[in-house]
Motif scaffolding. Sequence first.
Motif, PDB file in Angstrom:
ATOM      1  N   LYS A 167       2.911  -2.031  -6.853  1.00 50.40           N
ATOM      2  CA  LYS A 167       3.955  -1.293  -7.570  1.00 50.40           C
ATOM      3  C   LYS A 167       4.143   0.092  -6.960  1.00 50.40           C
ATOM      4  N   ARG A 168       3.038   0.757  -6.635  1.00 49.26           N
ATOM      5  CA  ARG A 168       3.147   2.066  -5.988  1.00 49.26           C
ATOM      6  C   ARG A 168       3.873   1.948  -4.654  1.00 49.26           C
ATOM      7  N   ASN A 169       3.555   0.887  -3.916  1.00 47.92           N
ATOM      8  CA  ASN A 169       4.175   0.667  -2.612  1.00 47.92           C
ATOM      9  C   ASN A 169       5.680   0.465  -2.755  1.00 47.92           C
TER      10      ASN A 169
ATOM     11  N   THR B 256       7.358   3.935  -3.366  1.00 42.93           N
ATOM     12  CA  THR B 256       7.115   4.993  -2.392  1.00 42.93           C
ATOM     13  C   THR B 256       8.267   5.011  -1.398  1.00 42.93           C
TER      14      THR B 256
ATOM     15  N   ASP C 149      13.331   8.565  -3.743  1.00 38.89           N
ATOM     16  CA  ASP C 149      11.977   8.495  -4.284  1.00 38.89           C
ATOM     17  C   ASP C 149      12.083   8.051  -5.745  1.00 38.89           C
TER      18      ASP C 149
ATOM     19  N   SER D 178       6.387  -6.314  -5.182  1.00 37.56           N
ATOM     20  CA  SER D 178       6.951  -5.077  -4.651  1.00 37.56           C
ATOM     21  C   SER D 178       8.398  -5.282  -4.210  1.00 37.56           C
TER      22      SER D 178
ATOM     23  N   SER E  21      -1.320  -2.901  -9.045  1.00 35.80           N
ATOM     24  CA  SER E  21      -0.975  -1.476  -9.146  1.00 35.80           C
ATOM     25  C   SER E  21      -0.573  -0.910  -7.792  1.00 35.80           C
ATOM     26  N   ALA E  22      -1.307  -1.295  -6.753  1.00 40.42           N
ATOM     27  CA  ALA E  22      -0.981  -0.815  -5.407  1.00 40.42           C
ATOM     28  C   ALA E  22       0.377  -1.349  -4.959  1.00 40.42           C
TER      29      ALA E  22
ATOM     30  N   ASN F 175       9.870   6.837  -7.774  1.00 34.31           N
ATOM     31  CA  ASN F 175       8.830   7.354  -8.661  1.00 34.31           C
ATOM     32  C   ASN F 175       9.238   8.708  -9.216  1.00 34.31           C
ATOM     33  N   GLU F 176       9.753   9.560  -8.332  1.00 35.29           N
ATOM     34  CA  GLU F 176      10.169  10.890  -8.765  1.00 35.29           C
ATOM     35  C   GLU F 176      11.352  10.799  -9.716  1.00 35.29           C
TER      36      GLU F 176
END
Length: 637
Positions: free
Chosen positions: A67-69, A72, A13, A176, A64-65, A15-16
Motif C-alpha cells: 500500500k505504501r508503494n 509513493t 503524492d 498496489s 502494508s508495504a 499519501n500527501e
Amino acid sequence: METYKDHITLSPDMNEERLNKLRELFPDWFTQEGYLDINEVKKAVNPNSVEETERYEFRWFGKSAAKRNAFTPTRATLHYDEKRSVNAETTENIIIEGENLEVLKVLTSSYRNKVKCIYIDPPYNTGEDFLYNDDFSESKKSYWEHTEVKEEGITLDTNSDSDGRFHSNWLDDMYSRLLVARTLLRPDGVIFISMDDHEIHHLRKVCDEVFGEENFLVNIIWEKRQTRSNNSKLFGTNTEHIVCYRRSQEIIDIKEPRTDSANALYSNPDNDPRGLWTSILYTNPALREERPNLCYTITNPFTGEEIEHPTNAWKYEYNTYLQHVSENRLWWGQDGRNKYPRLKKFLSDMEGGMVPTNIWKSEDAGTTDKATTELESLIGRGIFPFPKPAQLVQKAISYIINKEEDKDCIVLDFFAGSGTTGHAVMNQNMKDGGHRKFILVQIPQLTDENSNARRAGFKTISEITIARNKAVVEKYQKESEGKIIDENYKQQLDQLGFKVFTLSKSSFPRTDFTPDPTKNEEENLALFQEYIKEKERQLIIAFNEEEVVTEILIKQGFMLTYKLEKQPRFTQNTVYWATDGEKEAYITVDANLNDETVEYFMQHTDKKFICIERALDTTKKFNLKEKMQEKFYAFYR
C-alpha cells in the motif's frame, strides 16, 4: 509554503493528498507540528476503547508495504518513441513500454478520473508465472538498470509454489496496482479482470477492499474452450473467471445488443397497436403475510370476477396496478379467462438492449484456440502463449461503452501482453463507428532465448504488443485499398494506430535529490537549493528538447495525445503551443529568454506560459510572476 517538492518533477503524492484532505476535514487530528496523531483517529473510531484492534479484514505478509508503494510518487517519466509509433499524427491511442506500477503513477498526473473501462489479464500465479518484483523505483535498484539501456529487456522473478510467500507475492503485485488504477477510473468507470481458479477467491477479497464490496458487479464465467483437455489428471478446466467492479455507486448502463433468438419470444396475439410483446408473471414470490401492502383485490375485465391470490402477494403496488389497467398492459389469455393476469412487456421498450448474463459462451466471446489462430495470422506461429481473443474483450467493451456519448472514451490495459485490448478497441470502433482510445502498458520482459518469439526477432513481450497492433492497423488499411469509402469510414481509418512511449529516467537530474528525514521542510528546501547550486557549478547539462517538453507537459497534467505547434511570432526563442483538447499552454525550454519574448507574455497574460527557471534573471522572473500569477510556471532543471 514553498518546499523542495515544488521544484522537481514527481507524479502526484497521493499519501500527501490524503493527509491534506484529512487535515482539511479533521484539523483536531493533527499536532501543532502538523503530524497526524493516531490516537485521535482511534478515539474517533472507538471512543470507549482505543485499545480495540480486532476487526474483520483480509491481511497477508507485505500488505502494508504494498500500500505504501502504491501511494509513493514516482520520479520517472515517459519519452516519446517516434520510430515505433504508427499514424502518430492522427491517432489518439497509446502504447507504453515500461513497468506498469511506475507507469500508472505517471498517468495519475494526466488521466485521473478519465478512464471509462479497464481490462486486465494479469499473471495467474500457477507456480510458474513471472512476477513483478517492484524493485523498479529510483529509491531502490534502478528500473533502468534492469532494462539494460532498453536493448535486452527485463528478467522478472518467478513465484514458485515452494515459496513461503507464494500467495503474498502475487497479492502484493495486484494490490498496489489496483489501488493506483482505481484513481484513473471515472466515477462511472468499470474494471474487468480475467482470472483462473488459483487466485479468484483472493482477487475478490482484494477488489472488495480496493473498490468496495458494494461496487462488485458480477463474476462472469467464460467458456474458453469447448473440447476436453486430455492433460488434466482429474477435472478438465473449460472456463475462466472475469471479475467486474465499478468505481462508485454512480449509475452505469450495462446492456448487450438484442439477438434474433431473444426477439423471437415476442408476438402480438391481440393485435396491440404498440406492436410485439411478451408477458411476465404478475404474482410475487413473497407470501401474503410477508408483503401485506401488495395484497389487494383485482378484477378480471372479461368475466367481472374479483380475484385475490390465496397464498402470494401481487408484484406491484395498487396504484401501479391501476396504471397497468388504464394502459391495457394486463393479459388475461386469448379468451380472457386466465386465473391470474400477466404483464405485457413491449419489444419497443427494449431498444436499449438486454441485461447481460454472467455466462459467456464461446460462440459469443471466442476461445483460446481462436485467440491463438487470430494472433498467428497477424504476427506468426507460436509467438505468444495463451492470448485472449479480441472477441472476449470486445464483448466487455460493447456492454459498458454502448451509449453514443461514451464511444469517445478511454480503455486501459496495464497487463497488455500480446495487445489484445488494443486489437479489440480498434475492432469495435470499426464496427460501430466509435472513437474509443486505448492505453496499453507492457513491461519489456525478455522472451525465452529458445522461443519462437525470439527466433522471430521479438526480444521482449512489449515488442510483441506493438507488432500485433501494427499488424491490425495494416490489415484494415489493406482491406480498404481499391474500395470506395465514405468520409466516416476514412475517419475511422485515420484514428487507427498508436503513439509509443517508454518509461524513462527523468531528464531532470536534480530529481535525484533525497531530503533528510530528520529535517523539517524549510531545512530541506535550503539543502535542495544548495544541491542545485552545486549541480549548476559542475556542468551545463545537455538535454533532448522533445523529452523535456514531454516530461513537463505530463507533470502539468497534459494527456499523452497532446499536439505541439511551433509559434512563428517568436523570432528570438523557440516557443510551442501545446494542447491536448482540455489543457493548453505556451512552452519553451530555451536556456535564455529574449527580452522580446518576455515582453510578449507580460502583455498577453490570458494563456499559461511554461519555461525553464534559469532562462530568466531575477527581475524577469519576478515581473512575469507578478503579471501572470498562476498562468506562469518556471521549472527547475
